[in-house]
Scaffold this active site. Structure first.
Site, mmCIF file in Angstrom:
data_model
loop_
_atom_site.group_PDB
_atom_site.id
_atom_site.type_symbol
_atom_site.label_atom_id
_atom_site.label_comp_id
_atom_site.label_asym_id
_atom_site.label_seq_id
_atom_site.Cartn_x
_atom_site.Cartn_y
_atom_site.Cartn_z
ATOM 1 N N GLU A 26 0.833 -1.199 0.000
ATOM 2 C CA GLU A 26 0.000 0.000 0.000
ATOM 3 C C GLU A 26 0.870 1.252 0.000
ATOM 4 O O GLU A 26 2.055 1.217 0.336
ATOM 5 C CB GLU A 26 -0.906 0.015 1.223
ATOM 6 C CG GLU A 26 -0.158 0.123 2.538
ATOM 7 C CD GLU A 26 -1.084 0.272 3.726
ATOM 8 O OE1 GLU A 26 -1.783 1.292 3.790
ATOM 9 O OE2 GLU A 26 -1.081 -0.622 4.581
ATOM 10 N N LYS A 160 -5.247 -2.370 13.908
ATOM 11 C CA LYS A 160 -4.594 -1.364 14.740
ATOM 12 C C LYS A 160 -5.240 -1.357 16.128
ATOM 13 O O LYS A 160 -6.461 -1.354 16.265
ATOM 14 C CB LYS A 160 -4.682 0.007 14.073
ATOM 15 C CG LYS A 160 -3.918 0.045 12.752
ATOM 16 C CD LYS A 160 -4.039 1.395 12.079
ATOM 17 C CE LYS A 160 -3.219 1.423 10.785
ATOM 18 N NZ LYS A 160 -3.808 0.579 9.716
#
Length: 332
Positions: A26, A160
């Site tokens: 990414e 996360k």
């Protein structure tokens, strides 16, 4: 008429034609995930880690409205050093292309583009997920729904830890997304080794992970992603007490500053960086480099058992552009 086809880097186009292992990377980590100048250095290190483990890196992003699979160094530098680079999820791609924007692709957008390009393995740091207080805000990352309909393998360190990890795992189960631990039956917590939740499945080697992908392709009944959750070794994690204290303080600041939506993640990651005096940044870098290495190993193992695609990106004098790639998304 404007041509909105995907453009491929020359190395990536050749690798796809030859059936070589390719790993998608990414670009949000370049533009939004890490501070300058570390972001460009780490982007290059990620690609080096992929190469060192036998695969070709394909960092995905948008430059001047052109969606690129396999950014070159000049394009990486542009996304790393230019202000105002857009953060692109799947919903943003068409508008950004039509308006000539520079953009960095999220997990959702990178997954979708990689699968469309015939790339079956994607390395990232941590997934987006269900945000805290989502019962009131309905704030949930587009990563989850995209992974539910995208046949890609994502190597990550869990979601996360600033998110609601338990709720995210529940949503992944509901959406039919497979989650397996890498040499662990515990779901990792991004900055910390153990996110506090058990997993039903684990794989012990890149070859076993590749076998999972082969079985999914052979069955042809699962259109969704496989998440390979790769925890940091205990001696490489952020100190758990420091993590918990920093997270609590950061969440309180979110409320005080009125930060919402897609600004939450970069805000909290920046807060972690400052509050831990750079310790979280060092951990973040270890996470993505380890995941890039493992993703490459899985891609190599998958490519060893898969024939080259019959249709590949076409090469032009100006570079390489998509000409209707139909490569199987299961190969590396």
């Amino acid at each position: 008429m404007t041509d909105f086809q995907i453009r491929y880097g020359a190395e990536v186009a050749e690798a796809l034609r030859a059936g070589l292992p390719v790993v998608a990377c990414e670009s949000t980590i370049v533009s939004h995930g890490l501070p300058r100048p570390d972001n460009l250095r780490v982007a290059r290190e990620i690609e080096t880690a992929v190469r060192a483990n036998g695969a070709v890196p394909a960092t995905i992003g948008m430059v001047g409205g052109e969606l690129v699979v396999g950014l070159d160094d000049a394009q990486l530098t542009r996304l790393a050093s230019t202000d105002g680079v857009a953060k692109l999820s799947v919903r943003d791609l068409a508008v950004a292309a039509a308006t000539g924007a520079d953009g960095a692709t999220t997990v959702a957008a990178t997954s979708a583009v990689a699968a469309a390009a015939g790339i079956g393995v994607f390395a990232t740091g941590g997934l987006g997920g269900v945000h805290r207080e989502a019962a009131q805000t309905f704030d949930e990352s587009a990563d989850l729904v995209t992974l539910a309909r995208t046949p890609i393998t994502v190597v990550c360190a869990g979601v996360k830890s600033i998110l609601d990890v338990g709720a995210t795992l529940e949503r992944l189960e509901t959406l039919g997304v497979t989650v397996v631990g890498y040499r662990s039956r515990r779901f990792p917590g991004f900055f910390i080794t153990d996110g506090g939740f058990d997993l039903d499945w684990s794989v012990e080697s890149p070859e076993q992970a590749a076998a999972v992908l082969a079985a999914r392709a052979a069955h042809r009944v699962q259109p969704s992603a496989v998440i390979v959750a790769n925890p940091l070794p205990v001696d490489e994690q952020l100190d758990p007490e420091l993590h918990d204290r920093t997270l609590a303080d950061g969440l309180a600041r979110l409320t005080l500053d009125g930060v919402t939506g897609k600004a939450v993640t970069p805000f909290l990651l920046a807060y972690f960086h400052s509050a831990t005096e750079g310790a979280s940044l060092a951990v973040n870098v270890r996470i993505i480099l380890r995941n890039a290495a493992l993703a490459a190993q899985i891609a190599v193992a998958a490519a060893a058992t898969t024939a080259p695609a019959t249709t590949a990106p076409a090469t032009t004098a100006a570079g390489t552009t998509a000409a209707g790639t139909t490569a199987a998304a299961e190969r590396g």
